[in-house]
Write a protein that holds these residues in place. Sequence first.
Motif, PDB file in Angstrom:
ATOM      1  N   PHE A 227      55.024  27.950  66.043  1.00 45.55           N
ATOM      2  CA  PHE A 227      55.053  27.808  67.500  1.00 45.55           C
ATOM      3  C   PHE A 227      53.741  28.254  68.129  1.00 45.55           C
ATOM      4  N   ALA A 228      53.138  27.343  68.896  1.00 45.21           N
ATOM      5  CA  ALA A 228      51.894  27.692  69.578  1.00 45.21           C
ATOM      6  C   ALA A 228      52.186  28.628  70.740  1.00 45.21           C
ATOM      7  N   GLY A 229      53.388  28.564  71.289  1.00 45.99           N
ATOM      8  CA  GLY A 229      53.785  29.516  72.318  1.00 45.99           C
ATOM      9  C   GLY A 229      53.834  28.956  73.719  1.00 45.99           C
TER      10      GLY A 229
ATOM     11  N   ALA B 296      48.652  26.270  75.066  1.00 45.29           N
ATOM     12  CA  ALA B 296      48.166  26.504  73.710  1.00 45.29           C
ATOM     13  C   ALA B 296      48.187  25.226  72.890  1.00 45.29           C
TER      14      ALA B 296
END
Lengths: 672, 319
Positions: free
Chosen positions: B191-193, B197
């Motif tokens: 997960f890039a968040g 991102a």
Amino acid sequence: MSVAAPPRPAPAPDRRVPEQKAAPPRSDGWRWYTLLGVLVGWLVAWEFLQGKQTLEIGVSENTDFHRWLNGIRDDVDAARDDNWFLQYVIGGISDALDWTVETLQELFSVPAFPRPVPEVGWLGVVALAVLAALVFAGVRIAALVAVSMLAFGYFGYWEESIDLLIITGVAVAICVLIGLPLGIWMSRSKAATVAITPVLDVMQTMPSFAYLTPLVLFFGIGPASAVVTTLIFALPPLVRISAHALRSVSPSTVEATTSMGSTSGQMLRKVELPMARRTIIVGLNQTTMAALSMATIAALIDGPGLGEPVLTALQSLNVGDAFVSGLCIVIMAIMLDRTTTAISERSDASARARQDPRLRRIVLAVGAVLTVVAVYLSRTYSRFAAFPDSPDLGDPLSNRVSRATNSFVDTFGETTDRFKDFVSFELINPLELRLAESPWWLMAGVLVAVAFLLGGVRATASTMICLLIILGSGLWNETMNTLTTVLVAAAMVMLLGVVVGVWMGRNRRVDSWIRPILDALQTMPPFVYLVPALALFSTSRFTAIFAAIAFAAPVAIKLVADGIRGVSPSTVEAADSAGTGRWQMITKVQLPMARSGVVLAANQGLLFVLSMVVIGGLVGGGGLGFLVVSGFSQREDFGKGLAAAIAIVALGVMLDRITQHTAARYGRVTTR
Amino acid sequence: MARVGRQTRWLATLSVAGLALVGCGGGDIESNESASGEDCGDFNMAINPWVGYEASAYVVGQVATNELGCDVAYKNLKEEIAWQGFGSGEVDVVIENWGHEDLKKEYIEKQGTAVRVGPNGNIGYIGWYVPPWLAEEYPDVLDWQNLNSYADEFETSESNGKGQLLDGDPSFVTNDEALVENLNLDFEVVFAGSEAALIQAFRQAEANKDWVIGYFYEPQWFLNEVALQKVSLPPYEPGCDADPEKVDCDYPKYILDKIASAEFMDSGSPAAALVEAFEWTNADQNTVATYIAEDGMSQEDAAEKWIEDNPDKVDAWLA
């Protein structure tokens, strides 16, 4: 967990540091050899057993326990309107808190409909705050408060800052209402102390993140949850410190009063509380700082305040905005810290006696009049009601910081990337493989053995209970991932702590310019660290580790430095005259003598790192922290998130117990 | 003592006089009620964490503020948390909802705290995307069946020795973890968040010719800047995503809709009528989102610019 120096009053007054009955065994060598043997045995066994019985579960997979928790959530949701306890008790508390916060907001920060502005505008709020500071803390603090409040506005975060003050204030007020009686009770009853202390321990060891999910279930999103979250975290220092303060009121004074025939209530009001006041206010200071740091995290559950812009900045990768809103939080922390400290100093009668009462009365009278005028003006004229847009200090600063960060990332991005990859591939991944890919029983055995060899029998018992809880949570594998991150970060924290701490401990000048930087780092709420870390290393476990180091290193450094400083000068002199070299002096004399400081640093470092690594779930930290985050983002993950929160608490208590008992055992060495 | 008392009294008199003087000047704070004929009151708009959503929410919010005199509060909340707010009155409207059949069942059918207010005109697509350079040089990467042969290229420090499939905010609608498992892909979801991102990762990947495959969606302003290419997954059939643990097909086409608190829709607030009437196109949303994300305008300014440029559309909502 965060906050101003030292967040958990390091050797907290009545924290039950386990007592080692006998003096530590004189020859400890066998322990170290056995420890080495255990570790080697584990690595060898791992070669044959890796990947077996790791208890790994799929990402979208739920265990029965998780489904059961989901079921509870559904039951609570469904019962909300019929169950008297949920409706009247929890609902009542929730409504009362919401009402209090919202009323204060309409009074001071948000438009009080139909007015386009709050009841009291910015000028009135500043005047009231300054007057309060003047009454309770003195002229210099009043000036500090004025400058700080204006800074909030000119940086562009007026409303958020006042909201944060409101949430913090309400939480602290409730802390006093609950905490003071608890403290009094604990100071009078041994049984109460025994019953309450472990609860306080858990409240402080539990990473803040862990209880957001269950709270939302009961109190819903919004101010009520924000206040309760803040309360849980901020209450313990006040209870501990006020109990300690009351207990240390000199027994002869108490005796004298009793012999004069005072009742116990009279004695409390007339003698004990006044005499303990100063220390109790120190507790209030700790509680306020803890509340402030927690109130920002509450932004995740719609808690109003400065946490919101930080969270938004995190989501839009806006380092500049994060910096400016973070700066406001730091200013507020300094303001509240200095104010409460000044109040505690003034509560000494001698400090008051120095002042000219007449002058003070005049100053206060003028101040009160000006405040009334200011409040009136701010209710009447819009330019005194809504904070002026110009001069705008926030945006230019934010843009400059963003530009600087971007150019830094452009220039060094490849280097930082390579560094991240190096640490990830060479350190994190191999360790994670060893911890998470071992069969669970092997890993559990290793941990129990380590606990026994380092901390002794009682540490072993706690470790076993915690490991059982982790097993029961169904998240063994994730816990091991988190443990990896924690260990890597804690190792780096200790490295920094020993290197910088020794440097500071040996050199007063170095100490005097590093310490303020550490203080500033400690005032910053954990959240704020994530944004620059994210800009440097994008989302990865290393980002979480980096933020955790920034968060935990100051405590470790200070504890080591104080330990080194505490080594008796005569010992150092003696060693010096015996012709000991500098290196030998550090490794053979100062560090071993400061052992208790170093072990305490490891304890605090580990706990700080754990709480931050968990928050790191927001930026790719993985493991339990991520599960907690997704637990309040996705409905079907609720149970898993709650289980992760439980596992985090167990992990935290385990690490705390092992290091506490180790500290108790080896701390004795220095005092001999 | 007496002297001080006199002084205090004197000061008090002075201040009363001062107040009276100031009072004569009169105030310039007008209450909002008189600005518009109707009584709108509070209007709590949830803001889910992606720019397209912000665009829709702020356009509706600004129209409500300026035309209807509502007291609009924007609340930054993730999707599921926003739904919880319907019951407590924290949230009145979610202006762009992506499916969420489970939440509809819970909050609309079971608890009855929320109601459907109909489509908002946007059509949503979710899928896996790669940067254009990759699609051009390795066209077969656009078919999911070939992904395993490129898994090594997609490996990162975070992907556990497998290929990395980059996801967004953990709160976004996603079946990716189940998809990877059920399609037997040698990938790990990371997960890039956040949306920002994800965009950052795709932008860098295009600039440095890096291998990135990730979760993305339309309507999306960023696709005008970098034309990411969609990877084909096994076609969607109704019901193939019924069990979240067993999904093995593409995402459906989402008719994005508006969800509101039941209480709010019954309140007779003019804002409720506005929410009911609001409808616009993907292109409209991308325009406003570009103002916000690309041109760095504040959400309010971006919304107002579009409102000024499109009076006829706005008038139709208010009619």
